[in-house]
Write a protein that holds these residues in place. Structure first.
Motif, PDB file in Angstrom:
ATOM      1  N   LEU A 248       0.850  -1.185   0.000  1.00 11.93           N
ATOM      2  CA  LEU A 248       0.000   0.000   0.000  1.00 11.93           C
ATOM      3  C   LEU A 248       0.886   1.235   0.000  1.00 11.93           C
ATOM      4  O   LEU A 248       1.782   1.370   0.844  1.00 11.93           O
ATOM      5  N   PHE A 249       0.633   2.139  -0.946  1.00 13.46           N
ATOM      6  CA  PHE A 249       1.490   3.303  -1.159  1.00 13.46           C
ATOM      7  C   PHE A 249       0.644   4.567  -1.251  1.00 13.46           C
ATOM      8  O   PHE A 249      -0.505   4.531  -1.714  1.00 13.46           O
ATOM      9  N   THR A 250       1.229   5.699  -0.831  1.00 14.02           N
ATOM     10  CA  THR A 250       0.558   6.994  -0.929  1.00 14.02           C
ATOM     11  C   THR A 250       1.469   8.001  -1.620  1.00 14.02           C
ATOM     12  O   THR A 250       2.688   7.959  -1.486  1.00 14.02           O
ATOM     13  N   GLY A 251       0.855   8.912  -2.360  1.00 20.38           N
ATOM     14  CA  GLY A 251       1.630   9.941  -3.040  1.00 20.38           C
ATOM     15  C   GLY A 251       0.756  11.123  -3.408  1.00 20.38           C
ATOM     16  O   GLY A 251      -0.461  11.112  -3.204  1.00 20.38           O
ATOM     17  N   VAL A 252       1.381  12.163  -3.953  1.00 20.50           N
ATOM     18  CA  VAL A 252       0.658  13.362  -4.372  1.00 20.50           C
ATOM     19  C   VAL A 252       0.788  13.525  -5.882  1.00 20.50           C
ATOM     20  O   VAL A 252       1.837  13.264  -6.468  1.00 20.50           O
ATOM     21  N   LYS A 253      -0.319  13.947  -6.481  1.00 21.04           N
ATOM     22  CA  LYS A 253      -0.337  14.243  -7.907  1.00 21.04           C
ATOM     23  C   LYS A 253       0.041  15.716  -8.074  1.00 21.04           C
ATOM     24  O   LYS A 253      -0.658  16.604  -7.592  1.00 21.04           O
ATOM     25  N   VAL A 254       1.146  15.964  -8.752  1.00 21.95           N
ATOM     26  CA  VAL A 254       1.620  17.327  -8.955  1.00 21.95           C
ATOM     27  C   VAL A 254       0.951  17.961 -10.170  1.00 21.95           C
ATOM     28  O   VAL A 254       0.518  19.105 -10.141  1.00 21.95           O
ATOM     29  N   ARG A 255       0.877  17.194 -11.256  1.00 21.49           N
ATOM     30  CA  ARG A 255       0.256  17.709 -12.478  1.00 21.49           C
ATOM     31  C   ARG A 255      -0.484  16.585 -13.186  1.00 21.49           C
ATOM     32  O   ARG A 255      -0.096  15.411 -13.080  1.00 21.49           O
ATOM     33  N   SER A 256      -1.531  16.954 -13.919  1.00 19.80           N
ATOM     34  CA  SER A 256      -2.259  16.003 -14.752  1.00 19.80           C
ATOM     35  C   SER A 256      -2.539  16.665 -16.096  1.00 19.80           C
ATOM     36  O   SER A 256      -2.413  17.884 -16.261  1.00 19.80           O
ATOM     37  N   TRP A 257      -2.908  15.834 -17.065  1.00 17.94           N
ATOM     38  CA  TRP A 257      -3.310  16.359 -18.371  1.00 17.94           C
ATOM     39  C   TRP A 257      -4.552  15.626 -18.861  1.00 17.94           C
ATOM     40  O   TRP A 257      -4.540  14.399 -18.884  1.00 17.94           O
ATOM     41  N   PRO A 258      -5.614  16.364 -19.238  1.00 20.63           N
ATOM     42  CA  PRO A 258      -5.800  17.808 -19.158  1.00 20.63           C
ATOM     43  C   PRO A 258      -5.652  18.316 -17.718  1.00 20.63           C
ATOM     44  O   PRO A 258      -5.841  17.554 -16.771  1.00 20.63           O
ATOM     45  N   PRO A 259      -5.308  19.603 -17.557  1.00 15.06           N
ATOM     46  CA  PRO A 259      -4.980  20.134 -16.232  1.00 15.06           C
ATOM     47  C   PRO A 259      -6.087  19.912 -15.211  1.00 15.06           C
ATOM     48  O   PRO A 259      -7.266  20.157 -15.485  1.00 15.06           O
ATOM     49  N   HIS A 260      -5.702  19.377 -14.058  1.00 14.04           N
ATOM     50  CA  HIS A 260      -6.561  19.209 -12.882  1.00 14.04           C
ATOM     51  C   HIS A 260      -7.669  18.185 -13.056  1.00 14.04           C
ATOM     52  O   HIS A 260      -8.456  17.978 -12.140  1.00 14.04           O
ATOM     53  N   ALA A 261      -7.749  17.519 -14.209  1.00  6.92           N
ATOM     54  CA  ALA A 261      -8.866  16.601 -14.406  1.00  6.92           C
ATOM     55  C   ALA A 261      -8.497  15.368 -15.209  1.00  6.92           C
ATOM     56  O   ALA A 261      -9.343  14.513 -15.424  1.00  6.92           O
ATOM     57  N   GLY A 262      -7.254  15.228 -15.624  1.00  6.96           N
ATOM     58  CA  GLY A 262      -6.887  14.116 -16.490  1.00  6.96           C
ATOM     59  C   GLY A 262      -5.941  13.141 -15.823  1.00  6.96           C
ATOM     60  O   GLY A 262      -5.852  13.052 -14.593  1.00  6.96           O
ATOM     61  N   ARG A 352       9.951  10.224  -7.774  1.00  2.11           N
ATOM     62  CA  ARG A 352       9.159  11.043  -8.691  1.00  2.11           C
ATOM     63  C   ARG A 352       8.824  10.236  -9.937  1.00  2.11           C
ATOM     64  O   ARG A 352       9.602   9.395 -10.378  1.00  2.11           O
ATOM     65  N   TYR A 353       7.647  10.505 -10.509  1.00  2.00           N
ATOM     66  CA  TYR A 353       7.199   9.839 -11.716  1.00  2.00           C
ATOM     67  C   TYR A 353       6.835  10.901 -12.746  1.00  2.00           C
ATOM     68  O   TYR A 353       6.101  11.855 -12.446  1.00  2.00           O
ATOM     69  N   VAL A 354       7.350  10.744 -13.966  1.00  4.58           N
ATOM     70  CA  VAL A 354       7.127  11.725 -15.019  1.00  4.58           C
ATOM     71  C   VAL A 354       6.686  11.004 -16.286  1.00  4.58           C
ATOM     72  O   VAL A 354       7.342  10.052 -16.725  1.00  4.58           O
ATOM     73  N   VAL A 355       5.575  11.457 -16.860  1.00  3.69           N
ATOM     74  CA  VAL A 355       5.105  10.944 -18.149  1.00  3.69           C
ATOM     75  C   VAL A 355       5.575  11.931 -19.216  1.00  3.69           C
ATOM     76  O   VAL A 355       5.009  13.020 -19.361  1.00  3.69           O
ATOM     77  N   GLU A 356       6.616  11.567 -19.940  1.00  5.78           N
ATOM     78  CA  GLU A 356       7.351  12.515 -20.764  1.00  5.78           C
ATOM     79  C   GLU A 356       6.493  13.249 -21.787  1.00  5.78           C
ATOM     80  O   GLU A 356       6.665  14.457 -22.019  1.00  5.78           O
ATOM     81  N   ASN A 357       5.565  12.556 -22.427  1.00  9.59           N
ATOM     82  CA  ASN A 357       4.847  13.167 -23.549  1.00  9.59           C
ATOM     83  C   ASN A 357       3.734  14.111 -23.127  1.00  9.59           C
ATOM     84  O   ASN A 357       3.233  14.879 -23.952  1.00  9.59           O
ATOM     85  N   ILE A 358       3.317  14.082 -21.866  1.00 11.86           N
ATOM     86  CA  ILE A 358       2.260  15.001 -21.449  1.00 11.86           C
ATOM     87  C   ILE A 358       2.678  15.938 -20.327  1.00 11.86           C
ATOM     88  O   ILE A 358       1.932  16.879 -20.006  1.00 11.86           O
ATOM     89  N   ASP A 359       3.849  15.743 -19.723  1.00  8.50           N
ATOM     90  CA  ASP A 359       4.213  16.590 -18.587  1.00  8.50           C
ATOM     91  C   ASP A 359       4.587  18.006 -19.005  1.00  8.50           C
ATOM     92  O   ASP A 359       4.316  18.960 -18.274  1.00  8.50           O
ATOM     93  N   LEU A 360       5.201  18.170 -20.168  1.00  5.84           N
ATOM     94  CA  LEU A 360       5.574  19.525 -20.585  1.00  5.84           C
ATOM     95  C   LEU A 360       4.348  20.402 -20.804  1.00  5.84           C
ATOM     96  O   LEU A 360       4.282  21.512 -20.247  1.00  5.84           O
ATOM     97  N   PRO A 361       3.341  19.980 -21.595  1.00  5.12           N
ATOM     98  CA  PRO A 361       2.155  20.842 -21.703  1.00  5.12           C
ATOM     99  C   PRO A 361       1.448  21.036 -20.368  1.00  5.12           C
ATOM    100  O   PRO A 361       0.907  22.115 -20.103  1.00  5.12           O
TER     101      PRO A 361
END
Length: 424
Positions: A248-262, A352-361
């Motif tokens: 069981l793991f916990t974390g925070v979402k820093v960014r999503s795409w579309p913003p705040h809802a994806g 940290r986890y980064v999804v390269e193709n959507i994190d920049l936008p």
């Protein structure tokens, strides 16, 4: 079942059974799915033979060096369940030995649970109540479960209109903005009322949308939790047949795409014992087993965690989380279903986890909005990329080839629509 010990990526011993393959099960057309690639790599690196269902032979998952075979099977997710079960059984016969099923979407998770007895010969899957995955994947079902069993884990205030007139009655008393979502997971591809989480700013905007929803709107209308007063948290976990947490793991979402809802574009592992306890107790009360991906929003106005989504399958960003013993939720599932112990270990905080193709936008959108995420550490202890891996580069290159031109056009259109206020 016998099998040797394999060393994981952080050096701890994980006793996987290399005689039992894994099968990535997905229904619908979403070829750029980094979660499936992550699962193939996670178990493949331990020597587990990996198979996957893909839309075509040229998906990133099909390009992984850790994939033994891709079964090309284009589906929509809205086919007759009997047809999908028979297709899975054909694949099981071609694999030739029992395999662990790893669903990557709600359609697959619900089908597997509801037809577990038919699939039990060629496949291994959790012993979950057949109706529970469908219920937690339903926005209305999840809301009702929170009201019945939450005990500290809340659900946003919501309404489930069954006619246009009930939408009007809701609009007459609601505080705007509100959020509209599809009520049932399976409606997402067969006959969705909205394209996803849709923020509606005014009464007139809601009624304009509702006119196209038909006699039964098929939506949940939910209170809007303002991001300025909230924090986005995620929980990924794997539970045994008695609904006890194996990982069981916990974390925070820093960014999503579309913003705040994806989907998650950038996230961190952050220890949150209170949230972990709330999630574990909720799952125990409802009796869920298997892998789960939970999205929650902490509402600072009332100090409560509000459960937005309960996905009864691995989340696309599951590789964010790994314990000091080298266990993630997919490895925990394979170990449990093959009768192996799941090593204990604290989560590796700060990853940290980064999804390269959507994190920049997403980064550009969040900077424009001036939003920052509480609790995100100033410096990561390590970074897991969704697509690129030095030992398995072809999925990244395949993603680029498929994403760059059509993907860039799609991202730009989403952003233009959002700026104009067009519903997603």
């Amino acid at each position: 079942m016998g099998g040797p010990v394999a060393e994981d990526t952080v050096g701890a011993s994980v006793q996987v059974d290399r005689e039992v393959p894994g099968l990535i099960v997905k229904f619908g057309a979403y070829p750029l799915h980094h979660g499936g690639v992550g699962a193939i790599r996670s178990l493949g690196r331990l020597g587990v033979p990996m198979y996957a269902i893909t839309e075509d032979p040229y998906t990133p998952a099909a390009a992984s060096r850790y994939l033994r075979r891709a079964f090309v099977w284009p589906t929509t997710g809205a086919e007759d369940p009997g047809q999908l079960v028979e297709g899975l059984l054909r694949i099981g016969r071609r694999i030739g030995r029992p395999a662990v099923l790893i669903p990557t979407d709600e359609e697959a998770a619900v089908l597997i649970a509801e037809h577990r007895e038919e699939l039990a010969g060629p496949f291994l899957c959790p012993s979950v109540d057949p109706g529970l995955p469908r219920r937690v994947a339903s926005k209305q079902g999840l809301h009702e479960l929170c009201e019945e069993h939450g005990h500290g884990l809340a659900s946003p205030a919501a309404a489930f209109p069954r006619s246009y007139e009930e939408v009007v009655a809701f609009a007459d008393t609601a505080s705007f903005p509100v959020v509209a979502k599809n009520r049932e997971a399976f409606l997402r591809r067969s006959r969705p009322a909205v394209g996803g989480t849709t923020r509606i700013a005014t009464r007139a905007g809601l009624l304009a949308l509702a006119r196209a929803w038909g006699p039964d709107p098929g939506v949940i209308l939910q209170e809007y939790l303002p991001r300025e007063q909230a924090e986005d948290w995620i929980v990924h976990a794997c539970f045994d047949r008695d609904a006890n947490p194996l990982a069981l793991f916990t974390g925070v979402k820093v960014r999503s795409w579309p913003p705040h809802a994806g989907m998650t574009a950038h996230a961190y592992v952050v220890d949150n014992p209170e949230l972990a306890d709330l999630a574990a107790r909720f799952v125990k009360r409802i009796g869920f087993s298997g892998v789960a991906d939970l999205d929650l929003r902490f509402d600072r106005r009332d100090g409560r965690y509000k459960l937005l989504d309960f996905n009864p399958r691995m989340g696309a960003q599951f590789r964010l989380f790994e314990s000091a013993a080298g266990v993630d939720v997919v490895r925990a599932l394979h170990l449990d279903l093959t009768g192996r112990p799941v090593p204990e270990g604290e989560q590796r905080a700060g990853r940290r986890y980064v999804v390269e193709n959507i994190d920049l936008p997403a980064l550009l959108a969040y900077r424009r909005g001036g939003y920052t995420t509480p609790h995100a550490p100033a410096r990561a202890s390590g970074t897991e990329l969704a697509w690129f891996a030095g030992d398995d580069p072809l999925p990244f290159l395949t993603m680029l080839a498929r994403f760059v031109r059509p993907g860039a056009r799609h991202l730009c259109q989403l952003w233009r629509d959002r700026r104009r206020g067009t519903p997603k």
